[in-house]
Design a protein around this motif. Structure first.
Motif, PDB file in Angstrom:
ATOM      1  N   TYR A  24      63.551   0.960  41.836  1.00 42.74           N
ATOM      2  CA  TYR A  24      63.452   0.729  43.279  1.00 42.74           C
ATOM      3  C   TYR A  24      64.427  -0.330  43.781  1.00 42.74           C
ATOM      4  N   GLN A  25      64.913  -1.180  42.905  1.00 43.30           N
ATOM      5  CA  GLN A  25      65.922  -2.162  43.311  1.00 43.30           C
ATOM      6  C   GLN A  25      67.282  -1.548  43.004  1.00 43.30           C
ATOM      7  N   ARG A  26      67.945  -1.082  44.058  1.00 43.28           N
ATOM      8  CA  ARG A  26      69.109  -0.223  43.882  1.00 43.28           C
ATOM      9  C   ARG A  26      70.386  -0.905  44.392  1.00 43.28           C
ATOM     10  N   PRO A  27      71.487  -0.729  43.663  1.00 44.39           N
ATOM     11  CA  PRO A  27      72.748  -1.294  44.142  1.00 44.39           C
ATOM     12  C   PRO A  27      73.228  -0.568  45.384  1.00 44.39           C
ATOM     13  N   TRP A  28      73.778  -1.335  46.309  1.00 46.78           N
ATOM     14  CA  TRP A  28      74.400  -0.772  47.512  1.00 46.78           C
ATOM     15  C   TRP A  28      75.639  -1.614  47.794  1.00 46.78           C
ATOM     16  N   GLY A  29      76.797  -1.125  47.326  1.00 46.67           N
ATOM     17  CA  GLY A  29      78.004  -1.939  47.412  1.00 46.67           C
ATOM     18  C   GLY A  29      77.824  -3.190  46.574  1.00 46.67           C
ATOM     19  N   GLU A  30      78.024  -4.342  47.185  1.00 44.25           N
ATOM     20  CA  GLU A  30      77.847  -5.608  46.484  1.00 44.25           C
ATOM     21  C   GLU A  30      76.438  -6.153  46.647  1.00 44.25           C
ATOM     22  N   LYS A  31      75.584  -5.421  47.336  1.00 44.76           N
ATOM     23  CA  LYS A  31      74.215  -5.865  47.585  1.00 44.76           C
ATOM     24  C   LYS A  31      73.239  -5.116  46.696  1.00 44.76           C
ATOM     25  N   LEU A  91      72.479   6.802  46.190  1.00 45.19           N
ATOM     26  CA  LEU A  91      73.430   7.037  45.112  1.00 45.19           C
ATOM     27  C   LEU A  91      74.597   6.053  45.142  1.00 45.19           C
ATOM     28  N   ASN A  92      74.533   5.083  46.072  1.00 37.31           N
ATOM     29  CA  ASN A  92      75.525   4.003  46.141  1.00 37.31           C
ATOM     30  C   ASN A  92      76.938   4.532  46.321  1.00 37.31           C
ATOM     31  N   LYS A  93      77.122   5.343  47.367  1.00 36.69           N
ATOM     32  CA  LYS A  93      78.431   5.890  47.694  1.00 36.69           C
ATOM     33  C   LYS A  93      78.915   5.280  49.006  1.00 36.69           C
ATOM     34  N   ALA A  94      80.185   4.909  49.039  1.00 37.83           N
ATOM     35  CA  ALA A  94      80.710   4.178  50.186  1.00 37.83           C
ATOM     36  C   ALA A  94      80.880   5.041  51.420  1.00 37.83           C
ATOM     37  N   SER A  95      81.023   6.359  51.229  1.00 39.90           N
ATOM     38  CA  SER A  95      81.280   7.255  52.355  1.00 39.90           C
ATOM     39  C   SER A  95      80.343   8.448  52.284  1.00 39.90           C
ATOM     40  N   ILE A  96      79.961   8.932  53.463  1.00 43.82           N
ATOM     41  CA  ILE A  96      79.122  10.126  53.528  1.00 43.82           C
ATOM     42  C   ILE A  96      79.842  11.330  52.930  1.00 43.82           C
ATOM     43  N   ARG A  97      81.169  11.306  52.925  1.00 39.97           N
ATOM     44  CA  ARG A  97      81.932  12.420  52.347  1.00 39.97           C
ATOM     45  C   ARG A  97      81.727  12.534  50.842  1.00 39.97           C
ATOM     46  N   ASP A  98      81.330  11.430  50.213  1.00 42.76           N
ATOM     47  CA  ASP A  98      81.103  11.458  48.769  1.00 42.76           C
ATOM     48  C   ASP A  98      79.837  12.217  48.398  1.00 42.76           C
ATOM     49  N   VAL A  99      78.966  12.493  49.376  1.00 44.27           N
ATOM     50  CA  VAL A  99      77.726  13.215  49.079  1.00 44.27           C
ATOM     51  C   VAL A  99      77.641  14.536  49.845  1.00 44.27           C
ATOM     52  N   VAL A 100      78.724  14.921  50.517  1.00 46.76           N
ATOM     53  CA  VAL A 100      78.813  16.218  51.193  1.00 46.76           C
ATOM     54  C   VAL A 100      79.810  17.057  50.401  1.00 46.76           C
TER      55      VAL A 100
END
Length: 505
Positions: free
Chosen positions: A301-308, A473-482
């Motif tokens: 539940y504690q998930r990476p998001w960029g540097e956070k 999924l810790n992706k910087a852009s929505i295009r990475d998951v489309v």
């Protein structure tokens, strides 16, 4: 790889294609039943030899996949074969496979698809390997795979040629398999809670259910203009009127607006409506859906998001819209003079704007980026929520929430307005200030008519699936998951679509 060099390599592969056909083998493959996923093969119990011991043969296996690496020469060749679950080494010896299968070996290229029958075991160096006894050719790759994929920094061609990205970049494939798990989990949770999945029109005569600019199209047989839907909301609510008490839809919606790392004009949304619920019911449902998705994909539940790091452990905080304005904008929403002054200091124009519109723009500018979350922002100004039920204790406040994570809106939910008289009044007041090309610029009389048959009190929820996948999924852009994001077509000077060298993507 220069264009001339690539053409030369493709010519060599085309000759190999002819030679394969000359062996009496279909170079485009055949049915290949009973093969196992490579991940399942790797999980089989095979004794690993100790140093100095002779490896023992293991169970018979059958796999299929794409050749990603090749080494060796003479009468022994090693391949790396990969399917959508894993990769494994394949040992091919002339003595072991026989003349017919060995005749294929010289014609094999990186990118080709093959089937392998053999035994599973370890090499003397400790590498888990399929020792081939028979090869089956399943498809010729006429274009060489990219040579410089690893270390790629330019993402554009990965989006344009996702078919290459998926087989050349295992992480990308795993992203989309995880996305599928998230959506599948949403369906499972909804079914467990008694919801049924439905389908509503994606072409609509009136664009309603949200404030957005629609795409238009034309139906030739009926000679009418239609809109690609911006939301399924008004049709799903009609189903509540009809007695379908818990409904949801996961589907594509279309908004003719900007493209950014957080926006794609075509995106996937889940909308759900629960009769006899309210926006508190939808908060509980939202937590169950997202926590279920996290359990499905793993990683905690504690998930990476960029540097956070974002902590998704429920329950999530619930903060009122006005309290957050007081905290971050340092202004009392009830004092409009103070609100206008604060908005102008923030560079927001206020002349001629409704009070609640100014407050909304101030909230977007000064509050949203501070919402690390996940946090439910509740109780919005009623004037900006035309489809939402008002609080009985304060008609100027709408029973609405938005779920934010790191300033990104993931979900939007209401206690649904089911008063047909008030709904019609709100529609008309909204239409008065809208440009003709905007959404909902025409009264949906049939929806109001449906409400007059009595829609039960209900909670409604919309979740942006692409943004949720991007965050989890810790992706910087929505295009990475489309899988196939909208891209501007590439056109050469001659007017034809450009085809760049894949080695440079």
């Amino acid at each position: 790889m220069a264009e001339e060099s690539r053409d030369s390599l493709e010519a060599v592969r085309a000759e190999k294609l002819k030679r394969i056909a000359g062996l009496g083998i279909d170079p485009w493959g055949q049915r290949f039943d009973d093969h196992r996923a490579i991940a399942d093969v790797r999980a089989l119990d095979v004794a690993k030899p100790q140093e100095g011991e002779t490896p023992e043969p293991g169970p018979a296996v059958r796999i299929a996949g794409r050749i990603m690496l090749r080494r060796g020469q003479g009468k022994v060749v090693f391949l790396e074969v990969r399917d959508w679950t894993e990769r494994i080494q394949v040992f091919i010896g002339k003595k072991q496979v026989g003349e017919q299968s060995w005749s294929l070996v010289d014609e094999l290229d990186l990118g080709d698809l093959i089937g392998v029958d053999g035994t599973l075991g370890y090499t003397k160096t400790g590498e888990l390997t399929v020792f081939a006894t028979e090869l089956t050719f399943l498809g010729k790759s006429l274009t060489p795979p990219p040579e410089k994929w690893h270390g790629l920094t330019d993402q554009e061609m990965r989006y344009r040629r996702r078919y290459v990205d998926l087989f050349a970049n295992p992480e990308s494939l795993q992203t989309f398999l995880a996305r599928s798990k998230i959506i599948r989990t949403f369906r499972k949770v909804m079914e467990e809670r008694g919801f049924i999945e439905v389908e509503t029109p994606t072409m609509q005569s009136i664009a309603g259910g949200a404030a957005a600019r629609p795409f238009t199209t034309h139906h030739n047989a009926l000679d009418i203009d239609l809109f690609l839907r911006i939301a399924p909301e008004l049709y799903l609510k009609r189903l509540l009127v009809g007695g379908m008490e818990r409904v949801f839809e996961i589907g594509r919606v279309y908004r003719n607006e900007g493209i950014s790392p957080k926006h794609n004009p075509e995106f996937t949304m889940m909308e759900a409506y629960q009769a006899y619920g309210d926006y508190h019911s939808m908060m509980d449902l939202t937590e169950a859906l997202i926590c279920g998705a996290i359990e499905a994909i793993g990683g905690g539940y504690q998930r990476p998001w960029g540097e956070k790091t974002v902590d998704f452990r429920a329950p999530w905080p619930r903060r009122t819209y006005h309290d957050l304005l007081r905290e971050y904008a340092e202004v009392d929403p009830g004092d409009f003079d103070a609100v206008k002054a604060r908005a102008e200091r923030a560079g927001i124009a206020t002349v001629g704007k409704d009070r609640d519109v100014v407050i909304s723009e101030l909230f977007e500018a000064l509050v949203e980026d501070n919402l690390v979350g996940p946090v439910f922002v509740i109780d919005y100004p009623a004037a900006i929520c035309p489809l939402t039920k008002r609080k009985a204790s304060n008609p100027e406040v709408a029973e609405r929430f938005e779920l934010f994570v790191d300033g990104i809106e993931l979900a939007n939910a209401y206690t649904e307005l089911n008063d047909p008289v008030l709904q019609e009044t709100l529609f008309r007041s909204q239409l008065a200030g809208m440009a003709a090309e905007e959404s909902m610029a025409k009264m949906d009389d049939d929806f109001v008519r449906a409400l007059k048959h009595a829609m039960p009190p209900a909670g409604g929820l919309g979740v942006g699936m692409d943004r949720l996948c991007m965050l989890l999924l810790n992706k910087a852009s929505i295009r990475d998951v489309v899988l196939f994001p909208l891209m501007r077509p590439q056109v050469s000077q001659a007017g034809a679509v450009d085809v760049e060298d894949e080695s440079e993507i």
